[in-house]
Design a protein around this motif. Structure first.
Motif, PDB file in Angstrom:
ATOM      1  N   ARG A  19       0.829  -1.207   0.000  1.00 47.49           N
ATOM      2  CA  ARG A  19       0.000   0.000   0.000  1.00 47.49           C
ATOM      3  C   ARG A  19       0.861   1.253   0.000  1.00 47.49           C
ATOM      4  O   ARG A  19       1.985   1.242   0.466  1.00 47.49           O
ATOM      5  N   SER A  20       0.277   2.351  -0.492  1.00 47.13           N
ATOM      6  CA  SER A  20       0.964   3.646  -0.441  1.00 47.13           C
ATOM      7  C   SER A  20      -0.072   4.750  -0.320  1.00 47.13           C
ATOM      8  O   SER A  20      -1.271   4.521  -0.491  1.00 47.13           O
ATOM      9  N   GLY A  21       0.414   5.945   0.010  1.00 47.87           N
ATOM     10  CA  GLY A  21      -0.458   7.108   0.107  1.00 47.87           C
ATOM     11  C   GLY A  21      -1.580   6.912   1.109  1.00 47.87           C
ATOM     12  O   GLY A  21      -1.384   6.374   2.200  1.00 47.87           O
TER      13      GLY A  21
ATOM     14  N   ALA B 215      -2.118   3.462   2.576  1.00 41.51           N
ATOM     15  CA  ALA B 215      -1.120   3.093   3.584  1.00 41.51           C
ATOM     16  C   ALA B 215      -1.415   3.780   4.909  1.00 41.51           C
ATOM     17  O   ALA B 215      -1.321   3.156   5.983  1.00 41.51           O
TER      18      ALA B 215
ATOM     19  N   ALA C 151       7.692   4.889   5.844  1.00 38.21           N
ATOM     20  CA  ALA C 151       7.181   4.259   4.617  1.00 38.21           C
ATOM     21  C   ALA C 151       5.875   4.911   4.182  1.00 38.21           C
ATOM     22  O   ALA C 151       5.658   5.157   2.992  1.00 38.21           O
ATOM     23  N   VAL C 152       5.005   5.214   5.118  1.00 32.00           N
ATOM     24  CA  VAL C 152       3.753   5.898   4.794  1.00 32.00           C
ATOM     25  C   VAL C 152       4.041   7.279   4.228  1.00 32.00           C
ATOM     26  O   VAL C 152       3.473   7.680   3.202  1.00 32.00           O
TER      27      VAL C 152
ATOM     28  N   ARG D 205       6.497   8.409   2.624  1.00 35.91           N
ATOM     29  CA  ARG D 205       7.078   8.422   1.275  1.00 35.91           C
ATOM     30  C   ARG D 205       6.002   8.582   0.196  1.00 35.91           C
ATOM     31  O   ARG D 205       6.301   8.979  -0.920  1.00 35.91           O
ATOM     32  N   GLY D 206       4.769   8.300   0.541  1.00 36.37           N
ATOM     33  CA  GLY D 206       3.670   8.450  -0.395  1.00 36.37           C
ATOM     34  C   GLY D 206       3.078   9.848  -0.422  1.00 36.37           C
ATOM     35  O   GLY D 206       2.062  10.081  -1.080  1.00 36.37           O
TER      36      GLY D 206
END
Length: 194
Positions: free
Chosen positions: A76-78, A81, A126-127, A129-130
């Protein structure tokens, strides 16, 4: 001499279960010793004392929570996430209130909980980065996400939303969506010198 079959891991699991059932304040060496069927002095073969016992529960909770967060974030991203990580924290807190309370404890710099805590920083990185949050601003964004998620969860756990409409679940989604908007529209350099 330690009781056969009793390990430090089993002691900490029993302490975490006690925290979930009766609250973190109930986690004392004597209470945990009773729950595992030994005398209090025998417990010290597995933990050094009351503070070490609480630090162990904190580490256990942080590790469990990081495992759940990592699983939720996979692929997941953005916005997806952010929602996944926030939901993982909230669900854990509702399922394991004592463990969650332990995860919020302040610990000393030389405890294993510090390393476990670093996993949470990596998950949030990590979250982020989106989102278009500049590297030098990530600490502020991290604090915003933490304040929103942990603040909401703490208020809900205390019963603050029990007697009002709409349901906490509705507000939860609004809060996470508002954090998403804030991260997507992070303030520019002109507003950052306050």
């Amino acid at each position: 001499m330690p009781r056969a079959g009793l390990s430090t891991r089993a002691v900490l699991a029993a302490a975490a279960d006690l925290a979930d059932r009766d609250g973190l304040d109930a986690v004392t060496p004597s209470a945990v010793a009773r729950s595992v069927g030994v005398r209090t002095p025998s417990l010290y073969a597995h933990v050094a004392g009351a503070e070490a016992l609480l630090d162990g529960v904190t580490t256990l909770a942080l590790e469990e929570l990081a495992d759940r967060g990592a699983e939720a974030l996979a692929g997941r991203s953005g916005h997806d996430a952010l929602v996944a990580l926030a939901d993982a924290y909230r669900t854990y807190a509702l399922q394991h209130p004592g463990r969650y309370a332990a995860s919020r404890r302040r610990v000393g710099p030389d405890t294993p909980a510090v390393e476990a805590g670093k996993r949470h920083s990596a998950l949030l990185a990590a979250v982020l980065r989106g989102y278009p949050v500049p590297e030098e601003e990530r600490v502020h964004a991290t604090r915003l996400v933490g304040a929103a998620v942990h603040g909401f969860v703490s208020l809900q756990a205390s019963g603050a939303f029990d007697r009002s409409d709409p349901a906490a679940e509705t507000s939860w989604h609004r809060v996470v969506d508002a954090v998403d908007v804030a991260l997507r529209d992070w303030p520019g350099a002109r507003t950052l010198d306050r």
